[in-house]
Design a protein around this motif. Structure first.
Motif, PDB file in Angstrom:
ATOM      1  N   ALA A  94      14.068  -3.006  -9.483  1.00  0.00           N
ATOM      2  CA  ALA A  94      13.601  -1.854 -10.606  1.00  0.00           C
ATOM      3  C   ALA A  94      12.042  -1.947 -11.125  1.00  0.00           C
ATOM      4  N   PHE A  95      11.856  -0.846 -11.952  1.00  0.00           N
ATOM      5  CA  PHE A  95      10.788  -0.835 -11.501  1.00  0.00           C
ATOM      6  C   PHE A  95      10.718   0.331 -13.092  1.00  0.00           C
ATOM      7  N   ILE A  96       9.973  -0.987 -14.232  1.00  0.00           N
ATOM      8  CA  ILE A  96      10.340  -0.601 -14.956  1.00  0.00           C
ATOM      9  C   ILE A  96       8.595  -0.537 -16.438  1.00  0.00           C
TER      10      ILE A  96
ATOM     11  N   MET B  66      11.148   0.857  -0.224  1.00  0.00           N
ATOM     12  CA  MET B  66      10.863   2.451   0.089  1.00  0.00           C
ATOM     13  C   MET B  66      11.085   2.893  -1.389  1.00  0.00           C
ATOM     14  N   GLU B  67      10.191   3.791  -2.205  1.00  0.00           N
ATOM     15  CA  GLU B  67      10.130   4.099  -3.389  1.00  0.00           C
ATOM     16  C   GLU B  67      11.350   5.074  -3.402  1.00  0.00           C
ATOM     17  N   MET B  68      12.644   4.722  -4.258  1.00  0.00           N
ATOM     18  CA  MET B  68      13.390   6.404  -4.620  1.00  0.00           C
ATOM     19  C   MET B  68      13.908   6.358  -6.228  1.00  0.00           C
TER      20      MET B  68
ATOM     21  N   GLY C  77       2.801  -2.487 -10.866  1.00  0.00           N
ATOM     22  CA  GLY C  77       2.191  -1.290  -9.886  1.00  0.00           C
ATOM     23  C   GLY C  77       1.965  -0.661 -11.344  1.00  0.00           C
ATOM     24  N   HIS C  78       0.839   0.705 -10.322  1.00  0.00           N
ATOM     25  CA  HIS C  78       0.958   1.925 -11.205  1.00  0.00           C
ATOM     26  C   HIS C  78       0.151   1.652 -11.396  1.00  0.00           C
ATOM     27  N   GLY C  79      -1.211   2.842 -11.310  1.00  0.00           N
ATOM     28  CA  GLY C  79      -2.479   3.038 -11.870  1.00  0.00           C
ATOM     29  C   GLY C  79      -3.494   2.046 -11.493  1.00  0.00           C
ATOM     30  N   LEU C  80      -3.299   0.905 -11.139  1.00  0.00           N
ATOM     31  CA  LEU C  80      -4.327  -0.098 -10.646  1.00  0.00           C
ATOM     32  C   LEU C  80      -5.474   0.190  -9.646  1.00  0.00           C
TER      33      LEU C  80
ATOM     34  N   VAL D 198       0.817  -1.215  -0.146  1.00  0.00           N
ATOM     35  CA  VAL D 198      -0.058  -0.385   0.000  1.00  0.00           C
ATOM     36  C   VAL D 198       0.902   1.304   0.049  1.00  0.00           C
ATOM     37  N   ASN D 199       0.654   1.883  -1.335  1.00  0.00           N
ATOM     38  CA  ASN D 199       1.722   3.429  -0.826  1.00  0.00           C
ATOM     39  C   ASN D 199       0.681   4.305  -0.531  1.00  0.00           C
ATOM     40  N   ILE D 200       1.362   4.685   0.409  1.00  0.00           N
ATOM     41  CA  ILE D 200       0.912   5.686   1.349  1.00  0.00           C
ATOM     42  C   ILE D 200       0.737   7.372   1.157  1.00  0.00           C
ATOM     43  N   ASP D 201       1.492   7.694   0.069  1.00  0.00           N
ATOM     44  CA  ASP D 201       2.224   9.012  -0.001  1.00  0.00           C
ATOM     45  C   ASP D 201       1.139   9.482  -0.405  1.00  0.00           C
ATOM     46  N   HIS D 202      -0.022   9.226  -0.847  1.00  0.00           N
ATOM     47  CA  HIS D 202      -1.144  10.436  -1.499  1.00  0.00           C
ATOM     48  C   HIS D 202      -1.625  11.116   0.064  1.00  0.00           C
ATOM     49  N   VAL D 203      -1.300   9.901   1.608  1.00  0.00           N
ATOM     50  CA  VAL D 203      -1.955  10.798   2.455  1.00  0.00           C
ATOM     51  C   VAL D 203      -1.527  12.039   3.060  1.00  0.00           C
TER      52      VAL D 203
ATOM     53  N   ILE E 291      11.839  -6.807 -10.579  1.00  0.00           N
ATOM     54  CA  ILE E 291      11.504  -6.018 -11.380  1.00  0.00           C
ATOM     55  C   ILE E 291       9.859  -5.436 -10.540  1.00  0.00           C
ATOM     56  N   GLU E 292       9.843  -4.316 -10.839  1.00  0.00           N
ATOM     57  CA  GLU E 292       7.986  -4.201 -10.957  1.00  0.00           C
ATOM     58  C   GLU E 292       8.039  -3.742 -12.626  1.00  0.00           C
ATOM     59  N   LEU E 293       6.826  -4.601 -12.713  1.00  0.00           N
ATOM     60  CA  LEU E 293       6.686  -3.705 -14.296  1.00  0.00           C
ATOM     61  C   LEU E 293       5.541  -2.491 -14.193  1.00  0.00           C
TER      62      LEU E 293
ATOM     63  N   THR F 250       3.429  12.521 -11.173  1.00  0.00           N
ATOM     64  CA  THR F 250       3.555  11.421 -10.816  1.00  0.00           C
ATOM     65  C   THR F 250       4.601  10.077 -11.307  1.00  0.00           C
ATOM     66  N   THR F 251       4.914   9.037 -10.662  1.00  0.00           N
ATOM     67  CA  THR F 251       6.131   8.836 -11.808  1.00  0.00           C
ATOM     68  C   THR F 251       5.657   8.100 -12.989  1.00  0.00           C
ATOM     69  N   GLU F 252       6.078   8.774 -13.927  1.00  0.00           N
ATOM     70  CA  GLU F 252       5.079   8.685 -15.356  1.00  0.00           C
ATOM     71  C   GLU F 252       5.887   7.679 -16.354  1.00  0.00           C
TER      72      GLU F 252
ATOM     73  N   PHE G  22       1.820  -6.457  -6.347  1.00  0.00           N
ATOM     74  CA  PHE G  22       1.342  -5.380  -6.592  1.00  0.00           C
ATOM     75  C   PHE G  22       1.550  -4.050  -5.454  1.00  0.00           C
ATOM     76  N   ASN G  23       1.592  -3.162  -5.753  1.00  0.00           N
ATOM     77  CA  ASN G  23       2.063  -1.807  -5.209  1.00  0.00           C
ATOM     78  C   ASN G  23       1.160  -0.527  -5.665  1.00  0.00           C
ATOM     79  N   ILE G  24      -0.115  -0.664  -4.912  1.00  0.00           N
ATOM     80  CA  ILE G  24      -1.187   0.176  -4.573  1.00  0.00           C
ATOM     81  C   ILE G  24      -1.170   1.516  -3.840  1.00  0.00           C
ATOM     82  N   GLY G  25      -1.674   2.253  -5.123  1.00  0.00           N
ATOM     83  CA  GLY G  25      -1.676   4.352  -3.713  1.00  0.00           C
ATOM     84  C   GLY G  25      -2.456   4.259  -3.807  1.00  0.00           C
ATOM     85  N   HIS G  26      -3.246   4.998  -5.167  1.00  0.00           N
ATOM     86  CA  HIS G  26      -4.191   6.247  -4.968  1.00  0.00           C
ATOM     87  C   HIS G  26      -5.881   5.841  -5.186  1.00  0.00           C
ATOM     88  N   SER G  27      -6.211   4.605  -5.945  1.00  0.00           N
ATOM     89  CA  SER G  27      -7.324   4.111  -5.924  1.00  0.00           C
ATOM     90  C   SER G  27      -7.858   3.721  -4.274  1.00  0.00           C
TER      91      SER G  27
HETATM   92  N1  PXP Z   1       4.689   1.376  -8.230  1.00  0.00           N
HETATM   93  C1  PXP Z   1       5.335   2.765  -7.993  1.00  0.00           C
HETATM   94  C2  PXP Z   1       7.152   2.629  -8.727  1.00  0.00           C
HETATM   95  C3  PXP Z   1       5.168   4.056  -7.822  1.00  0.00           C
HETATM   96  O1  PXP Z   1       6.213   5.525  -8.195  1.00  0.00           O
HETATM   97  C4  PXP Z   1       3.661   4.578  -7.830  1.00  0.00           C
HETATM   98  C5  PXP Z   1       3.131   5.902  -7.766  1.00  0.00           C
HETATM   99  O2  PXP Z   1       4.104   6.478  -6.470  1.00  0.00           O
HETATM  100  C6  PXP Z   1       3.314   3.165  -7.791  1.00  0.00           C
HETATM  101  C7  PXP Z   1       3.937   1.489  -7.754  1.00  0.00           C
HETATM  102  C8  PXP Z   1       1.754   2.950  -7.778  1.00  0.00           C
HETATM  103  O3  PXP Z   1       1.280   4.150  -8.203  1.00  0.00           O
HETATM  104  P1  PXP Z   1      -0.535   4.393  -7.659  1.00  0.00           P
HETATM  105  O4  PXP Z   1      -1.275   5.647  -6.619  1.00  0.00           O
HETATM  106  O5  PXP Z   1      -0.847   4.897  -9.852  1.00  0.00           O
HETATM  107  O6  PXP Z   1      -1.188   3.387  -7.627  1.00  0.00           O
END
Ligand code: PXP
Length: 276
Positions: A151-153, A90-92, A219-222, A27-32, A171-173, A121-123, A239-244
């Motif tokens: 590696a996020f690729i 830690m995403e970095m 991860g990203h946009g899930l 769970v990505n907590i950046d949005h908090v 890797i994180e697709l 966000t990471t594009e 799966f790494n999921i934040g915004h939703s």
């Molecule tokens: N994975 C990576 C590498 C990201 O940069 C992000 C966005 O911070 C996420 C997953 C989570 O993406 P989302 O917030 O769209 O679920």
């Protein structure tokens, strides 16, 4: 035989033994922290969010300490390192200042991402070919400190091979293009052909990653609505999921939102094979 989510080092051993692990939820907590920073105050606290996410069943807490500190700050990173009881990811970027902080916090996992100042966000994924030497060096230093490197690729064969060659354990697709095909930016209906094409790329990337011995995350946009076909692909670890999740948490509370996403993943897994 399914088994519970495992720490990354045990995951490959379990697969080798013919045991399928269920997909873990990071769970990505950046949005908090983004909401906190909107007022430059102390609430909502992403460290509280991590606790709530764990209570809801998160297998991993993910945060991104950006160079510009736009959401998570140094205090958050340090406290998360001290308090998170499940896996900490830690995403970095590979910026030296951030690498030094990671070496101090020593999260269980570091996910290396590209970082641009102007982006919302990471594009896109990290270019492992263009940054190969730095990637290999940072991966070695983190691994020596006991940090597993992912590696996020983008799901491309040459990127997957370069990540493996650089010494990454995982890797994180990047699933952002798939998410945009399902829910086009600016509105309009999903393009079924584009969705199928993006799912094919993800499935091929998963196979390619497993073939070269990598642990594969996504991860990203899930979201709750697009996760099912990805969760139906056998072999993903996390799966790494934040915004939703954070968006839903505004109405249901974070622990509930996390539990609902875990259910959505389990339902997708139960349909393995049906989306191919
Ligand atoms: N994975 C990576 C590498 C990201 O940069 C992000 C966005 O911070 C996420 C997953 C989570 O993406 P989302 O917030 O769209 O679920």
């Amino acid at each position: 035989m399914p088994i519970a989510y495992l720490p990354i080092r045990l995951y490959n051993a379990a697969l080798d033994m013919g045991v399928f692990a269920v997909i873990g939820l990071g769970v990505n907590i950046d949005h908090v922290a983004t909401v906190r920073q909107a007022r430059g105050t102390v609430e909502p606290d992403p460290v509280w969010a991590a606790v709530q996410a764990e209570l809801g069943g998160a297998d991993c807490i993910t945060f991104h300490l950006r160079k510009d500190r736009r959401h998570i700050n140094d205090r958050d990173a340090e406290l998360l390192g001290q308090t998170v009881r499940c896996k900490l990811n830690m995403e970095m970027s590979m910026d030296e200042e951030i690498v030094q902080i990671a070496l101090k916090i020593r999260p269980a996992q570091a996910t290396l991402v590209p970082e641009k100042r102007q982006e919302l966000t990471t594009e896109g994924g990290l270019d492992c070919l263009a940054n190969f030497d730095r990637l290999a060096e940072v991966t070695r230093r983190l691994a020596e400190a006991g940090v597993s490197v992912s590696a996020f690729i983008d799901p491309q064969a040459e990127q997957i091979q370069a990540a493996a060659k650089a010494g990454c354990e995982a890797i994180e697709l990047h699933t952002g293009c798939y998410a945009n095909a399902v829910l086009p930016v600016g509105g309009g209906p999903a393009d079924a052909q584009a969705v199928a094409g993006e799912l094919e790329k993800i499935a091929t990337g998963l196979d390619d990653g497993l073939q070269v011995g990598l642990v594969v995350h996504a991860g990203h946009g899930l979201t709750y609505l697009n996760i099912a076909p990805v969760a139906a692909m056998t072999g993903f670890c996390e799966f790494n999921i934040g915004h939703s999740i954070i968006a839903r948490a505004m109405f249901t509370g974070l622990a509930n939102a996390v539990a609902e996403m875990k259910n959505a993943i389990r339902e997708g897994e139960a349909n393995a094979g049906n989306f191919e």
